[in-house]
Design a protein around this motif. Structure first.
Motif, mmCIF file in Angstrom:
data_model
loop_
_atom_site.group_PDB
_atom_site.id
_atom_site.type_symbol
_atom_site.label_atom_id
_atom_site.label_comp_id
_atom_site.label_asym_id
_atom_site.label_seq_id
_atom_site.Cartn_x
_atom_site.Cartn_y
_atom_site.Cartn_z
ATOM 1 N N THR A 173 20.591 47.218 59.673
ATOM 2 C CA THR A 173 21.111 46.142 60.524
ATOM 3 C C THR A 173 22.010 45.204 59.721
ATOM 4 O O THR A 173 22.463 44.186 60.251
ATOM 5 C CB THR A 173 19.951 45.338 61.150
ATOM 6 O OG1 THR A 173 19.150 44.761 60.112
ATOM 7 C CG2 THR A 173 19.088 46.230 62.022
ATOM 8 N N ASN A 174 22.258 45.549 58.454
ATOM 9 C CA ASN A 174 23.109 44.735 57.593
ATOM 10 C C ASN A 174 24.566 44.873 58.037
ATOM 11 O O ASN A 174 25.115 45.985 58.015
ATOM 12 C CB ASN A 174 22.953 45.193 56.143
ATOM 13 C CG ASN A 174 23.743 44.327 55.179
ATOM 14 O OD1 ASN A 174 24.956 44.208 55.275
ATOM 15 N ND2 ASN A 174 23.049 43.725 54.226
ATOM 16 N N GLU B 38 24.780 36.149 67.837
ATOM 17 C CA GLU B 38 23.646 35.227 67.937
ATOM 18 C C GLU B 38 22.928 35.400 69.268
ATOM 19 O O GLU B 38 21.696 35.339 69.347
ATOM 20 C CB GLU B 38 24.134 33.792 67.773
ATOM 21 C CG GLU B 38 24.690 33.492 66.383
ATOM 22 C CD GLU B 38 25.164 32.058 66.251
ATOM 23 O OE1 GLU B 38 24.970 31.282 67.210
ATOM 24 O OE2 GLU B 38 25.709 31.713 65.195
ATOM 25 N N ALA C 142 20.881 38.725 69.272
ATOM 26 C CA ALA C 142 19.664 38.673 68.453
ATOM 27 C C ALA C 142 18.484 38.081 69.214
ATOM 28 O O ALA C 142 17.329 38.309 68.840
ATOM 29 C CB ALA C 142 19.930 37.865 67.187
ATOM 30 N N SER D 94 22.941 42.838 67.029
ATOM 31 C CA SER D 94 23.494 41.657 66.369
ATOM 32 C C SER D 94 24.292 42.062 65.133
ATOM 33 O O SER D 94 25.399 41.553 64.888
ATOM 34 C CB SER D 94 22.366 40.694 65.988
ATOM 35 O OG SER D 94 22.886 39.557 65.325
ATOM 36 N N GLY D 95 23.745 43.005 64.346
ATOM 37 C CA GLY D 95 24.439 43.465 63.151
ATOM 38 C C GLY D 95 25.749 44.150 63.474
ATOM 39 O O GLY D 95 26.753 43.974 62.763
ATOM 40 N N ARG E 27 18.217 43.354 66.706
ATOM 41 C CA ARG E 27 18.736 43.143 65.351
ATOM 42 C C ARG E 27 19.908 44.069 65.059
ATOM 43 O O ARG E 27 20.882 43.670 64.425
ATOM 44 C CB ARG E 27 17.624 43.348 64.323
ATOM 45 C CG ARG E 27 16.528 42.288 64.363
ATOM 46 C CD ARG E 27 15.500 42.522 63.281
ATOM 47 N NE ARG E 27 16.098 42.439 61.949
ATOM 48 C CZ ARG E 27 15.464 42.755 60.823
ATOM 49 N NH1 ARG E 27 14.202 43.192 60.882
ATOM 50 N NH2 ARG E 27 16.072 42.653 59.659
#
Length: 309
Positions: free
Chosen positions: A186-187, A122, A125, A232-233, A229
């Motif tokens: 980014t998944n 978090e 991101a 974060s991923g 992103r």
């Protein structure tokens, strides 16, 4: 209401308030000295972990909010107190002390690796991507400057800058250039699949596949121009990777404080130190061929810049 009635009412309210597992033990203990900061940190970590496993992140936030208001004798309040009582017991039993090359460091063991990494995700991101012509990485031994065309300049103190081609960053079975990182998924689930199905980039790598995947992912987080992103991923993917544990609060070789994580693989234990407030990976220590034969990289700074030197 008479004084006797008021006292009796107070007793009944206290009994209702303390009606939770461990309540009688707390009453019997009487007044004690305030706990140390380390004990409080351990108790908080235990509360967060117990609540997370019980009812998830939503209830953990609710528990934090409940702690800010006056507790009333209701079922929900009694459940919160029960968790706190169990956490206090756990906090009094275990405090972590770790000895490393940089010296002895002590810290309360924080929450699980999954919770920590999701929280850092978090933070990552929200970080700014920045701008600049070069991607600069400064370690404890050198500086490197990489362009989007993958031309690299290495600057080592006392030596003439060396120019070469940078081979790229590896994840899973593929190697990515700067533009490739921008297109990388980014998944978290897809990134985790790549981490878990990694292959050796060369025949002289003796690490097992799990260790290689963990090293590749953390290296991307440490020295690659990955956007917010993607970072974060990657953190969220590592949160689901089996074998990752939290060691505790630690100092890297430069004296900076962070949270140390460990991955226990077939060759040995790989360790990383992450600054939780920024999501910056400070240091990576990995086994090479054997547990005693280790390589360490301390990342002093990374980011975009328009100048070399």
């Amino acid at each position: 209401m008479s004084t006797h009635d008021m006292e009796e009412t107070g007793v009944i309210e206290r009994q209702a308030l303390m009606d939770f597992p461990g309540g009688e033990a707390l009453q019997a203990a009487g007044r004690v000295e305030p706990p140390s900061a380390q004990v409080l940190a351990r108790a908080l970590a235990a509360v967060e972990e117990a609540v997370r496993e019980d009812v998830g992140r939503a209830l953990r936030e609710e528990v934090r909010q409940d702690a800010l208001v006056t507790v009333t004798p209701s079922r929900k309040r009694r459940r919160v107190l029960a968790v706190l009582a169990l956490a206090a017991v756990a906090a009094g039993v275990t405090v972590v002390g770790v000895k490393t090359e940089a010296g002895t460091r002590h810290g309360a063991r924080p929450q699980s690796a999954s919770v920590f990494l999701n929280d850092v995700a978090e933070v990552a991101a929200t970080q700014s991507a920045g701008s600049g012509r070069y991607w600069k990485v400064q370690t404890d031994s050198a500086e490197s400057y990489i362009t989007r065309s993958m031309d690299a300049t290495y600057v080592i103190s006392g030596k003439t800058p060396r120019k070469t081609r940078f081979p790229g960053w590896r994840l899973g079975s593929k190697t990515y250039d700067w533009n490739g990182l921008d297109r990388l998924t980014t998944n978290p689930a897809l990134l985790l699949r790549q981490i878990e199905t990694t292959t050796k980039a060369s025949a002289d790598q003796d690490e097992d596949a799990g260790t290689l995947g963990f090293v590749q992912a953390t290296t991307l987080l440490a020295n690659a121009p990955a956007g917010p992103r993607l970072r974060s991923g990657l953190f969220r993917a590592l949160a689901e990777l089996k074998g990752v544990t939290v060691v505790g609060t630690a100092r890297d070789s430069a004296g900076r404080t962070g949270t140390e994580l460990a991955y226990h693989g077939g060759v040995g234990t790989t360790k990383v130190i992450i600054a939780p407030k920024t999501g910056t990976l400070l240091e990576l220590t990995e086994p090479w061929r054997t547990e005693k034969d280790q390589r360490r990289a301390t990342y002093l700074s990374t980011g975009l810049t328009d100048t070399i030197g």
